[in-house]
Design an enzyme around this catalytic site. Sequence first.
Site, PDB file in Angstrom:
ATOM      1  N   ASP A 208       0.750  -1.680  -0.041  1.00 20.29           N
ATOM      2  CA  ASP A 208      -0.387   0.414   0.213  1.00 20.29           C
ATOM      3  C   ASP A 208       1.062   1.374   0.043  1.00 20.29           C
ATOM      4  O   ASP A 208       1.184   1.691   0.717  1.00 20.29           O
ATOM      5  CB  ASP A 208      -0.873   0.066   1.279  1.00 20.29           C
ATOM      6  CG  ASP A 208      -1.245   0.695   1.039  1.00 20.29           C
ATOM      7  OD1 ASP A 208      -1.306   2.519   1.096  1.00 20.29           O
ATOM      8  OD2 ASP A 208      -2.639   0.747   2.135  1.00 20.29           O
ATOM      9  N   LYS A 234      -3.264  12.190  -3.908  1.00 20.45           N
ATOM     10  CA  LYS A 234      -2.387  12.691  -2.341  1.00 20.45           C
ATOM     11  C   LYS A 234      -1.120  12.277  -2.587  1.00 20.45           C
ATOM     12  O   LYS A 234       0.380  13.145  -1.978  1.00 20.45           O
ATOM     13  CB  LYS A 234      -2.520  11.044  -1.461  1.00 20.45           C
ATOM     14  CG  LYS A 234      -3.240  10.887  -0.682  1.00 20.45           C
ATOM     15  CD  LYS A 234      -2.938   9.687   0.241  1.00 20.45           C
ATOM     16  CE  LYS A 234      -4.394   9.052   0.108  1.00 20.45           C
ATOM     17  NZ  LYS A 234      -5.051   9.152   1.227  1.00 20.45           N
TER      18      LYS A 234
HETATM   19  C1  LIG Z   1      -1.766   4.429   3.860  1.00 18.65           C
HETATM   20  C2  LIG Z   1      -3.299   4.626   3.262  1.00 18.65           C
HETATM   21  N1  LIG Z   1      -3.587   3.695   2.384  1.00 18.65           N
HETATM   22  C3  LIG Z   1      -4.763   3.802   1.755  1.00 18.65           C
HETATM   23  C4  LIG Z   1      -5.449   4.746   1.757  1.00 18.65           C
HETATM   24  C5  LIG Z   1      -6.826   5.315   1.020  1.00 18.65           C
HETATM   25  O1  LIG Z   1      -6.721   6.253  -0.165  1.00 18.65           O
HETATM   26  P1  LIG Z   1      -7.809   6.690  -1.033  1.00 18.65           P
HETATM   27  O2  LIG Z   1      -8.700   6.960  -0.227  1.00 18.65           O
HETATM   28  O3  LIG Z   1      -7.364   7.481  -2.154  1.00 18.65           O
HETATM   29  O4  LIG Z   1      -8.523   4.974  -1.398  1.00 18.65           O
HETATM   30  C6  LIG Z   1      -4.877   6.106   2.199  1.00 18.65           C
HETATM   31  C7  LIG Z   1      -6.299   7.030   2.293  1.00 18.65           C
HETATM   32  O5  LIG Z   1      -5.772   8.316   3.583  1.00 18.65           O
HETATM   33  C8  LIG Z   1      -3.756   5.976   3.182  1.00 18.65           C
HETATM   34  O6  LIG Z   1      -3.591   7.093   3.739  1.00 18.65           O
END
Ligand SMILES: Cc1ncc(COP(=O)(O)O)c(C=O)c1O
Length: 415
Positions: A208, A234
């Site tokens: 991730d 992000k």
């Molecule tokens: C570590 C991590 N994984 C997954 C996500 C999910 O991202 P998204 O909401 O863009 O799918 C986030 C979002 O804050 C995150 O910080």
Amino acid sequence: MANIPKLAKLDSAQLRRDFEVLNREVRPGVPLTYLDSAATSQRPRQVIEAVDAFYRQHNANIHRGIHTLAEEATALYEAARQKVAAFIGAADPREIVFTRNTTESINLVAQSWGRANLQAGDVILLTEMEHHSNLVPWQMLAEEKGLRLEFAPITNDGLLDLDGYHKLLELGPKLVAFSQMSNVLGTINPAEQMVKSAQKAGAVVLIDGAQSVPHLPVDISALGADFLAFSGHKMLGPTGVGVLYGKLDLLEAMPPFLGGGDMIKRVHLRTFEANAVPQKFEAGTPAIAQAIGLGAAVDYLSAIGMETVAAHEHALIAQALERLEEVPGVWVFGPSAEHKGGVASFTFEGVHAHDVAQILDRSGVAVRAGHHCAMPLHEKYGVPATTRASFYLYNTEADIDPLIEGLYQVKELFG
Ligand SMILES: Cc1ncc(COP(=O)(O)O)c(C=O)c1O
């Protein structure tokens, strides 16, 4: 991109001119201090202009048309794929699947690769510091298929317990999925080492990268992971576009996730033949303008250099931690700056995180309060919520002052 200054050392004050929103006031006389980039970053004008130019000059659906606009739109969309591939060091642009976000990328792997390859009793190894997006898709699959979920423990100071991780690898998990950088603790996990030992134990590995790809140099060829998921919004890009990197042979062997549109080669009334990767996983009209915007974001980050971005944020978080720790009643979670990206989550003794965030907002300081989509991690630490300040390339030392001053106001008010 010609209009991005190539800086030997990151000059955030200069960069901030590209981010119009950072120059606004949240109320008359109260300038914005944006410390919420872990939730979503701001976008520079170069990204906004790329999206704007697409709609003004080239807008058409991709892959299907043979008119000039359709060809231009397709070329721009595919160029964005190549930029993203180069940015993360992927060997082949076909290894880049455009999704909506990290969450969808992980769900794609769970529903496609996971459903096809995992059987009752198989082990999936995650960690205790995962975002819900890297927990719930596996919980759903585990429930459907009778899989066993295991969690690598973390230490009290928020580092992954590597001995515990290696011990759990002895169970022979079929899949290991972990965040390269925690969105709560800021912990940067030793991903390369973790991938190597997981693959040695026979696992397929998903990283991730929602917090790592925007902030650190990430070279997927060096990391060797099988899948890497991240989000455009992000990393200076638009919302609505994310990425799943997957090794070509794995993607080619996987069944489609969603049906319709671009993912088919041929359709009969009762059967279909799937398209080649990556189109096989891009059903329907994708986020064309957003992918092109992400390409512009990648240009922007590449012109600065991810080493420079990481070094800048490292310096900022080191200073922020030092100053936060001086504020009476503040307790910062996670490891020391040395093991951490630009994220500081903290509690304030006797004051709820939402109240802290609200008081800070009075001074224009935008931080996040809550469980940050990591409820199990907060449960582990026995706190319902934390306040999180997060930094990016456009933040400067000057952004730390209003944060600290705001926290002293919290102290005064709740005393
Ligand atoms: C570590 C991590 N994984 C997954 C996500 C999910 O991202 P998204 O909401 O863009 O799918 C986030 C979002 O804050 C995150 O910080």
